[in-house]
Design a protein around this motif. Structure first.
Motif, short mmCIF file in Angstrom:
data_model
loop_
_atom_site.label_atom_id
_atom_site.label_comp_id
_atom_site.label_asym_id
_atom_site.label_seq_id
_atom_site.Cartn_x
_atom_site.Cartn_y
_atom_site.Cartn_z
N ARG A 1 0.86 -1.19 0.00
CA ARG A 1 0.00 0.00 0.00
C ARG A 1 0.89 1.23 0.00
O ARG A 1 1.70 1.41 0.91
N GLU A 2 0.73 2.06 -1.00
CA GLU A 2 1.60 3.23 -1.14
C GLU A 2 0.83 4.54 -1.03
O GLU A 2 1.36 5.59 -1.38
N ASP A 3 -0.39 4.48 -0.53
CA ASP A 3 -1.20 5.69 -0.44
C ASP A 3 -0.74 6.56 0.72
O ASP A 3 -0.09 6.10 1.66
N GLU A 4 -1.12 7.81 0.65
CA GLU A 4 -0.72 8.78 1.65
C GLU A 4 -1.22 8.40 3.05
O GLU A 4 -0.51 8.57 4.04
N ALA A 5 -2.43 7.83 3.12
CA ALA A 5 -2.98 7.44 4.42
C ALA A 5 -2.13 6.37 5.09
O ALA A 5 -1.91 6.41 6.31
N SER A 6 -1.62 5.42 4.33
CA SER A 6 -0.77 4.36 4.89
C SER A 6 0.54 4.93 5.41
O SER A 6 1.03 4.55 6.47
N VAL A 7 1.12 5.84 4.64
CA VAL A 7 2.39 6.47 5.05
C VAL A 7 2.17 7.27 6.33
O VAL A 7 2.95 7.17 7.28
N ARG A 8 1.09 8.03 6.37
CA ARG A 8 0.80 8.83 7.57
C ARG A 8 0.52 7.94 8.78
O ARG A 8 0.93 8.25 9.89
N ALA A 9 -0.19 6.84 8.56
CA ALA A 9 -0.49 5.92 9.67
C ALA A 9 0.79 5.33 10.23
O ALA A 9 0.96 5.23 11.46
N ALA A 10 1.71 4.95 9.35
CA ALA A 10 2.99 4.40 9.80
C ALA A 10 3.77 5.44 10.60
O ALA A 10 4.31 5.15 11.68
N ARG A 11 3.80 6.65 10.09
CA ARG A 11 4.53 7.72 10.77
C ARG A 11 3.91 8.04 12.13
O ARG A 11 4.61 8.21 13.12
N SER A 12 2.58 8.10 12.17
CA SER A 12 1.88 8.39 13.42
C SER A 12 2.10 7.30 14.46
O SER A 12 2.15 7.56 15.66
N ALA A 13 2.23 6.06 14.00
CA ALA A 13 2.44 4.94 14.91
C ALA A 13 3.85 4.93 15.48
O ALA A 13 4.13 4.24 16.45
N GLY A 14 4.76 5.68 14.86
CA GLY A 14 6.13 5.74 15.36
C GLY A 14 7.17 5.10 14.48
O GLY A 14 8.33 4.96 14.88
N ALA A 15 6.79 4.72 13.26
CA ALA A 15 7.78 4.12 12.35
C ALA A 15 8.83 5.16 11.98
O ALA A 15 8.52 6.34 11.81
N VAL A 16 10.06 4.72 11.85
CA VAL A 16 11.15 5.62 11.45
C VAL A 16 11.27 5.70 9.94
O VAL A 16 12.07 6.47 9.42
N GLY A 17 10.47 4.90 9.24
CA GLY A 17 10.51 4.95 7.78
C GLY A 17 9.37 4.17 7.15
O GLY A 17 8.65 3.43 7.82
N PHE A 18 9.25 4.39 5.86
CA PHE A 18 8.23 3.71 5.06
C PHE A 18 8.86 3.42 3.71
O PHE A 18 9.40 4.32 3.06
N LEU A 19 8.78 2.16 3.30
CA LEU A 19 9.33 1.76 2.01
C LEU A 19 8.28 0.96 1.26
O LEU A 19 7.86 -0.09 1.75
#
Length: 178
Positions: free
Chosen positions: A101-119
């Motif tokens: 999933r490469e949508d903006e919502a997935s990236v934001r969810a990962a960042r909000s959860a505390g992920a240090v990155g998204f690939l």
């Protein structure tokens, strides 16, 4: 979050200053073919001394409790019957979300959860290498999300006026007054 642990304080420093190889990388994904491929790249590029794989959040939690030297977790967002982001609760470890999933919502969810990155899983080998290097150096790694193109002909006259005032450096209060 700092990706370095006491175990990799003696890591080999590359010319870029990155702290590699990482002591241990844990990949959490339920697709064996993907696990095999990413493990092979991490090992071929000598990015980690050890690479482990699990297929569920429960297995990841067990693994992380028994192996505190883990430097980085690569986590799929959607595992069979589980939400990968549930792994973040209470674990002091750097996590990079790897997802189809490469949508903006997935990236934001990962960042909000505390992920240090998204690939995104569609990324190539170079992106994986860049991500590991940046995260091992204590930096965040998020793709730049494309913004919708707004050309002046799609803006109303009022929007153009506000944009011009913003470009002139006026604060919001002055723009409202104008």
């Amino acid at each position: 979050m700092d990706t370095r642990t006491a175990d990799n304080a003696d890591c080999a420093l590359l010319s870029s200053g990155d702290c590699l190889p990482l002591a241990r990388v844990l990949i959490v994904d339920d697709h064996p073919f993907f696990l095999f491929g990413i493990t092979a790249i991490l090992e071929q590029e000598q990015l980690a001394r050890e690479v482990a794989t699990v297929a569920s959040v429960a297995d990841a939690v067990d693994d992380l409790r028994s192996r505190p030297e883990t430097s980085l977790v690569l986590l799929d967002l959607t595992l069979q019957g589980e939400v990968g982001l549930s792994l973040f609760s209470g674990l002091p470890i750097s996590v990079v979300v790897i997802s189809s999933r490469e949508d903006e919502a997935s990236v934001r969810a990962a960042r909000s959860a505390g992920a240090v990155g998204f690939l995104p899983k569609s990324a190539g080998r170079r992106s994986l290498l860049r991500m590991v290097q940046r995260v091992s150096n204590g930096q965040l790694f998020y793709p730049s999300l494309p913004f919708p193109s707004l050309s002046p002909e799609h803006l109303t006259p009022r929007q153009l006026e506000v944009l011009t005032l913003l470009a002139d450096g006026l604060p919001n209060k002055r723009i409202c007054q104008a």
